[in-house]
Write a protein that holds these residues in place. Structure first.
Motif, PDB file in Angstrom:
ATOM      1  N   LEU A   1       9.663 -13.045   0.486  1.00 47.64           N
ATOM      2  CA  LEU A   1       9.749 -11.723  -0.764  1.00 47.64           C
ATOM      3  C   LEU A   1       9.037 -11.415  -1.626  1.00 47.64           C
ATOM      4  N   ALA A   2       8.453 -12.647  -2.732  1.00 53.52           N
ATOM      5  CA  ALA A   2       7.314 -12.026  -3.696  1.00 53.52           C
ATOM      6  C   ALA A   2       6.531 -11.365  -3.121  1.00 53.52           C
ATOM      7  N   ALA A   3       5.399 -11.793  -1.898  1.00 51.61           N
ATOM      8  CA  ALA A   3       4.617 -11.570  -1.672  1.00 51.61           C
ATOM      9  C   ALA A   3       5.067 -10.277  -0.615  1.00 51.61           C
ATOM     10  N   LEU A   4       6.030 -10.258   0.196  1.00 48.42           N
ATOM     11  CA  LEU A   4       6.622  -8.560   0.886  1.00 48.42           C
ATOM     12  C   LEU A   4       6.267  -7.279  -0.360  1.00 48.42           C
ATOM     13  N   ILE A   5       6.382  -7.471  -2.161  1.00 45.79           N
ATOM     14  CA  ILE A   5       6.838  -6.860  -2.514  1.00 45.79           C
ATOM     15  C   ILE A   5       5.546  -6.040  -3.067  1.00 45.79           C
ATOM     16  N   VAL A   6       4.359  -7.278  -3.253  1.00 41.32           N
ATOM     17  CA  VAL A   6       2.905  -6.708  -3.669  1.00 41.32           C
ATOM     18  C   VAL A   6       2.273  -6.157  -1.939  1.00 41.32           C
ATOM     19  N   GLN A   7       2.772  -6.313  -1.194  1.00 41.00           N
ATOM     20  CA  GLN A   7       2.023  -5.981   0.512  1.00 41.00           C
ATOM     21  C   GLN A   7       0.854  -4.550   0.582  1.00 41.00           C
ATOM     22  N   SER A   8       1.922  -3.361  -0.511  1.00 34.87           N
ATOM     23  CA  SER A   8       1.131  -2.235  -0.463  1.00 34.87           C
ATOM     24  C   SER A   8       0.220  -1.878  -1.340  1.00 34.87           C
ATOM     25  N   GLN A   9       0.505  -3.179  -2.217  1.00 36.05           N
ATOM     26  CA  GLN A   9      -1.591  -2.606  -3.379  1.00 36.05           C
ATOM     27  C   GLN A   9      -1.979  -3.772  -2.336  1.00 36.05           C
ATOM     28  N   LEU A  10      -1.958  -4.223  -1.783  1.00 38.62           N
ATOM     29  CA  LEU A  10      -3.168  -5.804  -1.328  1.00 38.62           C
ATOM     30  C   LEU A  10      -4.139  -5.202  -0.177  1.00 38.62           C
ATOM     31  N   ARG A  11      -3.107  -4.443   0.878  1.00 34.59           N
ATOM     32  CA  ARG A  11      -3.518  -3.521   1.508  1.00 34.59           C
ATOM     33  C   ARG A  11      -3.918  -2.460   1.350  1.00 34.59           C
ATOM     34  N   SER A  12      -4.027  -2.010   0.231  1.00 30.65           N
ATOM     35  CA  SER A  12      -5.099  -0.450   0.269  1.00 30.65           C
ATOM     36  C   SER A  12      -5.896  -1.180  -1.191  1.00 30.65           C
ATOM     37  N   GLY A  13      -6.603  -3.050  -0.859  1.00 34.02           N
ATOM     38  CA  GLY A  13      -7.253  -3.553  -1.827  1.00 34.02           C
ATOM     39  C   GLY A  13      -6.961  -3.094  -3.294  1.00 34.02           C
ATOM     40  N   PHE A  14      -5.887  -3.134  -4.040  1.00 40.01           N
ATOM     41  CA  PHE A  14      -5.606  -2.723  -5.101  1.00 40.01           C
ATOM     42  C   PHE A  14      -6.486  -1.369  -5.346  1.00 40.01           C
ATOM     43  N   GLY A  15      -6.325  -0.391  -4.573  1.00 40.52           N
ATOM     44  CA  GLY A  15      -7.415   0.934  -4.608  1.00 40.52           C
ATOM     45  C   GLY A  15      -9.243   1.166  -4.199  1.00 40.52           C
ATOM     46  N   ALA A  16      -9.004   0.003  -3.992  1.00 42.12           N
ATOM     47  CA  ALA A  16     -10.614   0.342  -3.890  1.00 42.12           C
ATOM     48  C   ALA A  16     -11.035   0.467  -2.064  1.00 42.12           C
ATOM     49  N   GLY A  17     -10.032   0.627  -1.373  1.00 41.53           N
ATOM     50  CA  GLY A  17      -9.984   0.972  -0.142  1.00 41.53           C
ATOM     51  C   GLY A  17      -8.983  -0.069   1.412  1.00 41.53           C
ATOM     52  N   THR A  18      -9.265   0.616   2.175  1.00 45.88           N
ATOM     53  CA  THR A  18      -8.741   0.077   3.338  1.00 45.88           C
ATOM     54  C   THR A  18      -9.683  -1.328   3.956  1.00 45.88           C
ATOM     55  N   GLY A  19     -10.503  -0.981   3.352  1.00 47.81           N
ATOM     56  CA  GLY A  19     -11.498  -2.329   4.488  1.00 47.81           C
ATOM     57  C   GLY A  19     -11.686  -3.673   3.624  1.00 47.81           C
ATOM     58  N   LEU A  20     -11.877  -3.426   2.211  1.00 42.83           N
ATOM     59  CA  LEU A  20     -11.494  -4.267   1.014  1.00 42.83           C
ATOM     60  C   LEU A  20     -10.167  -5.325   1.362  1.00 42.83           C
ATOM     61  N   GLY A  21      -9.058  -4.171   1.750  1.00 44.16           N
ATOM     62  CA  GLY A  21      -7.806  -4.192   1.971  1.00 44.16           C
ATOM     63  C   GLY A  21      -6.797  -5.593   2.878  1.00 44.16           C
ATOM     64  N   SER A  22      -7.773  -5.324   4.038  1.00 46.55           N
ATOM     65  CA  SER A  22      -7.599  -5.986   4.919  1.00 46.55           C
ATOM     66  C   SER A  22      -8.639  -7.311   5.286  1.00 46.55           C
ATOM     67  N   LEU A  23      -9.539  -7.472   4.514  1.00 45.23           N
ATOM     68  CA  LEU A  23      -9.809  -8.947   4.022  1.00 45.23           C
ATOM     69  C   LEU A  23      -8.951  -9.332   3.208  1.00 45.23           C
ATOM     70  N   LEU A  24      -8.645  -8.276   2.405  1.00 41.20           N
ATOM     71  CA  LEU A  24      -7.580  -9.767   1.350  1.00 41.20           C
ATOM     72  C   LEU A  24      -6.101  -9.551   2.140  1.00 41.20           C
ATOM     73  N   TYR A  25      -6.011  -8.949   2.684  1.00 47.19           N
ATOM     74  CA  TYR A  25      -4.654  -9.131   4.007  1.00 47.19           C
ATOM     75  C   TYR A  25      -4.624 -10.499   4.235  1.00 47.19           C
ATOM     76  N   LEU A  26      -6.153 -10.883   4.791  1.00 50.67           N
ATOM     77  CA  LEU A  26      -6.130 -11.525   6.010  1.00 50.67           C
ATOM     78  C   LEU A  26      -6.215 -13.255   5.331  1.00 50.67           C
ATOM     79  N   ILE A  27      -7.392 -13.106   4.072  1.00 48.85           N
ATOM     80  CA  ILE A  27      -7.060 -14.262   3.308  1.00 48.85           C
ATOM     81  C   ILE A  27      -5.741 -14.543   2.745  1.00 48.85           C
ATOM     82  N   THR A  28      -4.954 -14.125   2.172  1.00 43.42           N
ATOM     83  CA  THR A  28      -3.970 -14.311   1.691  1.00 43.42           C
ATOM     84  C   THR A  28      -2.856 -14.215   2.703  1.00 43.42           C
ATOM     85  N   ALA A  29      -2.704 -13.912   4.172  1.00 42.96           N
ATOM     86  CA  ALA A  29      -2.153 -14.439   5.054  1.00 42.96           C
ATOM     87  C   ALA A  29      -2.598 -16.051   5.698  1.00 42.96           C
ATOM     88  N   VAL A  30      -3.671 -16.446   5.691  1.00 45.46           N
ATOM     89  CA  VAL A  30      -4.174 -17.897   5.527  1.00 45.46           C
ATOM     90  C   VAL A  30      -3.687 -18.604   4.691  1.00 45.46           C
TER      91      VAL A  30
END
Length: 296
Positions: free
Chosen positions: A164-193
């Motif tokens: 539940l806590a991880a779901l709350i921060v998904q928006s910032q994570l997927r946007s790469g914390f403002g750095a773009g969706t490319g970094l966001g997708s990579l962060l999402y993959l690492i976090t999911a693993v």
């Protein structure tokens, strides 16, 4: 009668015979070609049935926890949760309005009084049914017996709260914390693993070392990352069309169908991960246990 009883095998003899059969079956499968081991594993895990049960429990128990807790959360957390739902599911239009309405209930004081502390506790405990089914998936995938309730109970609740806590921060994570969706997708993959690596270790009660669990975590994380990218294309149009035609009921149909797809990826990832982790040289590299499975 006494002679018949003497001729009948005792329960201990039956258990020993079954154990010997399982050892022989395990050795045969371990030496079998990869495709045969894979098919045997998928049949054992029962992919579609397990995925459907996980999706149903997530929809009926885990997701409602979000809406219950929303009544007690600060507005900033509610907004972050709405953004995460929009980002993860690609929500927009009527579907997004439905979710925002659920997460920002009118009459906040009435909602809070209606639930209370006991209501939240009961809701959380009922939501652990999703954790319990997921634990059974991990145990079946690794051919392990069930953990006792006393040992496993705190793990169910811990898993639910962390996700539940991880779901709350998904928006910032997927946007790469403002750095773009490319970094966001990579962060999402690492976090999911990492999350699915930890999930298996937690729900298995540490009975399997960390390294052998890595293939399943990588497969699951990669599958969910691919689905997250696909959701942006499929979910918005499907949800808006369903909500327009059927109202809130359309949201239920579409979301439940998508959850079945998501948990199918989870079931396949964890189940196939066991087979890959037991493959020859990789098994030796990861230190995969060679103990005999204990099937139900």
């Amino acid at each position: 009668m006494a002679e018949e009883r003497r001729g009948r095998p005792s329960r201990a003899d039956w258990l020993r015979a079954r154990s010997a059969w399982l050892r022989g079956r395990t050795a045969t499968l371990r030496d079998a070609p990869f495709p045969r081991r894979l098919m045997a594993q998928l049949v054992h895990v029962n992919v579609l049935d397990t995925a459907t049960r996980l999706a149903a429990q997530a929809f009926l128990t885990a997701i409602p926890v979000l809406f219950v807790l929303a009544a007690f959360m600060p507005q900033e957390v509610r907004d972050s949760m709405s953004d995460s739902m929009r980002t993860v599911m690609g929500l927009q239009g009527a579907a997004l309005d439905e979710v925002k309405g659920a997460l920002n209930p009118s009459g906040e004081g009435v909602t809070t009084d209606a639930f209370g502390g006991i209501g939240i506790l009961v809701t959380l405990l009922s939501a652990t049914s999703c954790s319990r089914i997921l634990q059974r998936l991990c145990e079946r995938s690794w051919h392990l017996p069930r953990l006792t309730g006393r040992v496993a109970a705190w793990r169910w609740l811990t898993w639910l709260l962390v996700w539940l806590a991880a779901l709350i921060v998904q928006s910032q994570l997927r946007s790469g914390f403002g750095a773009g969706t490319g970094l966001g997708s990579l962060l999402y993959l690492i976090t999911a693993v990492l999350l699915w690596w930890w999930t298996q270790y937690l729900l298995l009660g540490g009975r399997v070392p960390w390294l052998p669990l890595l293939p399943g975590a990588v497969l699951t994380g990669a599958g969910l990352t691919a689905l997250a990218l696909t959701a942006r294309l499929y979910i918005p149009r499907s949800l808006n069309r369903s909500v327009t035609q059927f109202g809130p009921l359309g949201l239920v149909f579409t979301l439940l169908s998508w959850l079945i797809v998501v948990f199918t990826a989870v079931t396949l990832g964890i189940g196939i991960g066991y087979v890959i982790a037991g493959q020859g040289r990789l098994a030796r590299l990861l230190g995969t246990p060679e103990g005999d499975p204990e099937d139900d």
